[in-house]
Design a protein around this motif. Sequence first.
Motif, PDB file in Angstrom:
ATOM      1  N   PRO A   5       0.837  -1.198   0.000  1.00 51.78           N
ATOM      2  CA  PRO A   5       0.000   0.000   0.000  1.00 51.78           C
ATOM      3  C   PRO A   5       0.877   1.255   0.000  1.00 51.78           C
ATOM      4  O   PRO A   5       2.108   1.158   0.117  1.00 51.78           O
ATOM      5  CB  PRO A   5      -0.756  -0.129   1.323  1.00 51.78           C
ATOM      6  N   PRO A   6       0.290   2.442  -0.098  1.00 54.85           N
ATOM      7  CA  PRO A   6       1.075   3.676  -0.054  1.00 54.85           C
ATOM      8  C   PRO A   6       1.957   3.791   1.190  1.00 54.85           C
ATOM      9  O   PRO A   6       3.064   4.344   1.121  1.00 54.85           O
ATOM     10  CB  PRO A   6       0.005   4.775  -0.092  1.00 54.85           C
ATOM     11  N   ALA A   7       1.504   3.273   2.337  1.00 54.80           N
ATOM     12  CA  ALA A   7       2.273   3.391   3.584  1.00 54.80           C
ATOM     13  C   ALA A   7       3.594   2.635   3.528  1.00 54.80           C
ATOM     14  O   ALA A   7       4.460   2.841   4.388  1.00 54.80           O
ATOM     15  CB  ALA A   7       1.441   2.895   4.766  1.00 54.80           C
ATOM     16  N   ILE A  34     -12.226  -2.624   1.587  1.00 53.53           N
ATOM     17  CA  ILE A  34     -12.039  -3.995   1.105  1.00 53.53           C
ATOM     18  C   ILE A  34     -12.205  -4.074  -0.408  1.00 53.53           C
ATOM     19  O   ILE A  34     -11.613  -4.937  -1.071  1.00 53.53           O
ATOM     20  CB  ILE A  34     -13.004  -4.955   1.830  1.00 53.53           C
ATOM     21  N   THR A  35     -12.972  -3.139  -0.980  1.00 54.05           N
ATOM     22  CA  THR A  35     -13.165  -3.123  -2.432  1.00 54.05           C
ATOM     23  C   THR A  35     -11.879  -2.798  -3.184  1.00 54.05           C
ATOM     24  O   THR A  35     -11.798  -3.048  -4.393  1.00 54.05           O
ATOM     25  CB  THR A  35     -14.239  -2.089  -2.802  1.00 54.05           C
ATOM     26  N   GLN A  36     -10.882  -2.251  -2.483  1.00 51.51           N
ATOM     27  CA  GLN A  36      -9.601  -1.946  -3.120  1.00 51.51           C
ATOM     28  C   GLN A  36      -8.900  -3.206  -3.614  1.00 51.51           C
ATOM     29  O   GLN A  36      -8.087  -3.153  -4.544  1.00 51.51           O
ATOM     30  CB  GLN A  36      -8.683  -1.226  -2.126  1.00 51.51           C
ATOM     31  N   PHE A  37      -9.228  -4.343  -3.033  1.00 54.63           N
ATOM     32  CA  PHE A  37      -8.488  -5.577  -3.287  1.00 54.63           C
ATOM     33  C   PHE A  37      -9.252  -6.573  -4.157  1.00 54.63           C
ATOM     34  O   PHE A  37      -8.798  -7.696  -4.352  1.00 54.63           O
ATOM     35  CB  PHE A  37      -8.124  -6.227  -1.947  1.00 54.63           C
ATOM     36  N   VAL A  56      -1.714   5.647 -13.177  1.00 53.00           N
ATOM     37  CA  VAL A  56      -2.136   6.744 -12.298  1.00 53.00           C
ATOM     38  C   VAL A  56      -3.286   7.524 -12.918  1.00 53.00           C
ATOM     39  O   VAL A  56      -4.318   7.762 -12.272  1.00 53.00           O
ATOM     40  CB  VAL A  56      -0.948   7.674 -11.989  1.00 53.00           C
ATOM     41  N   GLN A  57      -3.128   7.923 -14.170  1.00 53.13           N
ATOM     42  CA  GLN A  57      -4.122   8.774 -14.813  1.00 53.13           C
ATOM     43  C   GLN A  57      -5.451   8.053 -15.036  1.00 53.13           C
ATOM     44  O   GLN A  57      -6.514   8.690 -15.025  1.00 53.13           O
ATOM     45  CB  GLN A  57      -3.584   9.295 -16.158  1.00 53.13           C
ATOM     46  N   SER A  58      -5.413   6.754 -15.237  1.00 56.90           N
ATOM     47  CA  SER A  58      -6.642   5.986 -15.459  1.00 56.90           C
ATOM     48  C   SER A  58      -7.277   5.530 -14.152  1.00 56.90           C
ATOM     49  O   SER A  58      -8.288   4.831 -14.159  1.00 56.90           O
ATOM     50  CB  SER A  58      -6.368   4.784 -16.366  1.00 56.90           C
ATOM     51  N   ARG A  59      -6.665   5.895 -13.042  1.00 59.32           N
ATOM     52  CA  ARG A  59      -7.221   5.657 -11.706  1.00 59.32           C
ATOM     53  C   ARG A  59      -7.506   4.165 -11.453  1.00 59.32           C
ATOM     54  O   ARG A  59      -8.580   3.790 -10.986  1.00 59.32           O
ATOM     55  CB  ARG A  59      -8.488   6.488 -11.499  1.00 59.32           C
ATOM     56  N   LYS A  60      -6.525   3.344 -11.779  1.00 60.29           N
ATOM     57  CA  LYS A  60      -6.646   1.917 -11.489  1.00 60.29           C
ATOM     58  C   LYS A  60      -6.604   1.681  -9.983  1.00 60.29           C
ATOM     59  O   LYS A  60      -6.088   2.482  -9.213  1.00 60.29           O
ATOM     60  CB  LYS A  60      -5.491   1.144 -12.142  1.00 60.29           C
ATOM     61  N   LYS A  61      -7.105   0.527  -9.578  1.00 59.65           N
ATOM     62  CA  LYS A  61      -6.968   0.122  -8.175  1.00 59.65           C
ATOM     63  C   LYS A  61      -5.574  -0.385  -7.883  1.00 59.65           C
ATOM     64  O   LYS A  61      -5.089  -0.272  -6.753  1.00 59.65           O
ATOM     65  CB  LYS A  61      -7.990  -0.968  -7.837  1.00 59.65           C
ATOM     66  N   GLY A  62      -4.939  -0.987  -8.898  1.00 56.48           N
ATOM     67  CA  GLY A  62      -3.615  -1.530  -8.645  1.00 56.48           C
ATOM     68  C   GLY A  62      -2.982  -2.136  -9.876  1.00 56.48           C
ATOM     69  O   GLY A  62      -3.579  -2.227 -10.949  1.00 56.48           O
ATOM     70  N   VAL A  63      -1.742  -2.558  -9.688  1.00 56.67           N
ATOM     71  CA  VAL A  63      -0.964  -3.216 -10.725  1.00 56.67           C
ATOM     72  C   VAL A  63      -0.347  -4.467 -10.119  1.00 56.67           C
ATOM     73  O   VAL A  63      -0.041  -4.505  -8.916  1.00 56.67           O
ATOM     74  CB  VAL A  63       0.133  -2.288 -11.290  1.00 56.67           C
ATOM     75  N   ALA A  65      -4.370   5.830  -3.213  1.00 56.22           N
ATOM     76  CA  ALA A  65      -5.506   4.921  -3.438  1.00 56.22           C
ATOM     77  C   ALA A  65      -5.114   3.896  -4.492  1.00 56.22           C
ATOM     78  O   ALA A  65      -5.813   3.703  -5.492  1.00 56.22           O
ATOM     79  CB  ALA A  65      -6.748   5.699  -3.859  1.00 56.22           C
ATOM     80  N   PHE A  66      -3.980   3.237  -4.256  1.00 58.88           N
ATOM     81  CA  PHE A  66      -3.416   2.322  -5.243  1.00 58.88           C
ATOM     82  C   PHE A  66      -2.610   1.272  -4.503  1.00 58.88           C
ATOM     83  O   PHE A  66      -2.045   1.552  -3.437  1.00 58.88           O
ATOM     84  CB  PHE A  66      -2.504   3.104  -6.196  1.00 58.88           C
ATOM     85  N   VAL A  67      -2.565   0.054  -5.044  1.00 61.46           N
ATOM     86  CA  VAL A  67      -1.750  -1.006  -4.452  1.00 61.46           C
ATOM     87  C   VAL A  67      -0.920  -1.692  -5.527  1.00 61.46           C
ATOM     88  O   VAL A  67      -1.285  -1.696  -6.708  1.00 61.46           O
ATOM     89  CB  VAL A  67      -2.607  -2.054  -3.707  1.00 61.46           C
ATOM     90  N   ILE A  68       0.199  -2.260  -5.105  1.00 60.93           N
ATOM     91  CA  ILE A  68       1.080  -3.028  -5.980  1.00 60.93           C
ATOM     92  C   ILE A  68       1.079  -4.475  -5.501  1.00 60.93           C
ATOM     93  O   ILE A  68       1.290  -4.739  -4.316  1.00 60.93           O
ATOM     94  CB  ILE A  68       2.515  -2.478  -5.931  1.00 60.93           C
ATOM     95  N   ILE A  69       0.850  -5.398  -6.428  1.00 62.39           N
ATOM     96  CA  ILE A  69       0.853  -6.824  -6.109  1.00 62.39           C
ATOM     97  C   ILE A  69       2.077  -7.453  -6.767  1.00 62.39           C
ATOM     98  O   ILE A  69       2.247  -7.366  -7.983  1.00 62.39           O
ATOM     99  CB  ILE A  69      -0.425  -7.516  -6.613  1.00 62.39           C
ATOM    100  N   GLU A  70       2.929  -8.066  -5.958  1.00 59.53           N
ATOM    101  CA  GLU A  70       4.180  -8.617  -6.463  1.00 59.53           C
ATOM    102  C   GLU A  70       4.257 -10.125  -6.211  1.00 59.53           C
ATOM    103  O   GLU A  70       3.590 -10.656  -5.329  1.00 59.53           O
ATOM    104  CB  GLU A  70       5.360  -7.900  -5.798  1.00 59.53           C
ATOM    105  N   ASN A  71       5.083 -10.788  -7.024  1.00 62.16           N
ATOM    106  CA  ASN A  71       5.301 -12.242  -6.915  1.00 62.16           C
ATOM    107  C   ASN A  71       4.041 -13.043  -7.229  1.00 62.16           C
ATOM    108  O   ASN A  71       3.748 -14.046  -6.564  1.00 62.16           O
ATOM    109  CB  ASN A  71       5.817 -12.614  -5.517  1.00 62.16           C
TER     110      ASN A  71
END
Length: 215
Positions: free
Chosen positions: A53-55, A69-72, A139-146, A172-178
Motif C-alpha cells: 500500500p502507499p504506507a 475492502i473493495t480496493q483488493f 495513475v491517470q486511469s485511476r486503477k486500483k492496482g498493478v 488509493a493504489f496497491v502493488i501486487i508482487e510475486n
Amino acid sequence: MQVVDLTHFLSQDMPVYPGTEGPRFESANTYERDGFQETRMTMYTHTGTHVDPPAHLFPGGATLDRLPITQFVGTALVIDCTDLREGGRIAMDRVERRRADADMAEFLLFRTGWDRYWGDPRYFGDYPCIGDDVAEYLVQSRKKGVGLDTIGLDPIAAAALPLHKKVLANNAFVIIENLTNLHLVGHSLFTLCALPLKHVGADGSPIRAIGLIED
C-alpha cells in the motif's frame, strides 16, 4: 466459475527479497504434548505473493487496513510480455494493443513469465519492468492496482524505487508482487481477489490472490 490460484507457496526455503530474512515456521503445540497442533509463523509483511500500500513508502500514507475492502477486488486484465528479454521495459504500446479492455480493467497484471525462475537465483536478476509511460497511465486511469509475476515493480538495482513512488503517491493504489500462474486466466477480463491480512497499521501483507473466471 473457474477459480485460478495466482499465489506462490509460503515455505522456509522460499525466495525472499535480498537482505530480508526468510519466514520461520516453528512448532508451538504438538499432538503428543498438547493434544493439538499449532505453528508459530514469523515473517516480513512483504513475503511471497504480497501487496504494497502507499504506507510502504510514504509516512502517513494509507495502510492496508485503512483502504476499503473493495480496493483488493476488481476486474483485471493480464497483458502478455513474455517475449521481453532480461532488462526489457514494458512500454505503453503493450497496453495500447489491449486498450479497450485495459481501460475497463481496475487492475492491470503484467505477465513476464519470470515466475518460472521462482527458487532460482535468476529470479532476483534483471527482470522486465514497466516503463514510466505505463506507470503514468496507471495513475491517470485511476486503477486500483498493478500486479506482476516478478519480485518488484522497480528494477532490483533501483534502491530509490521511483516506480513504486509514482503509482503509490495518489494514496488509493496497491502493488501486487510475486504473482504466478497468470497464463491460466486467459486473455479476457476476469475478477481478481487479492485479499491481505486484516492487521492494524499494515505496510504490506502476504495475500492469497485468485482469479475468478466466468464459464
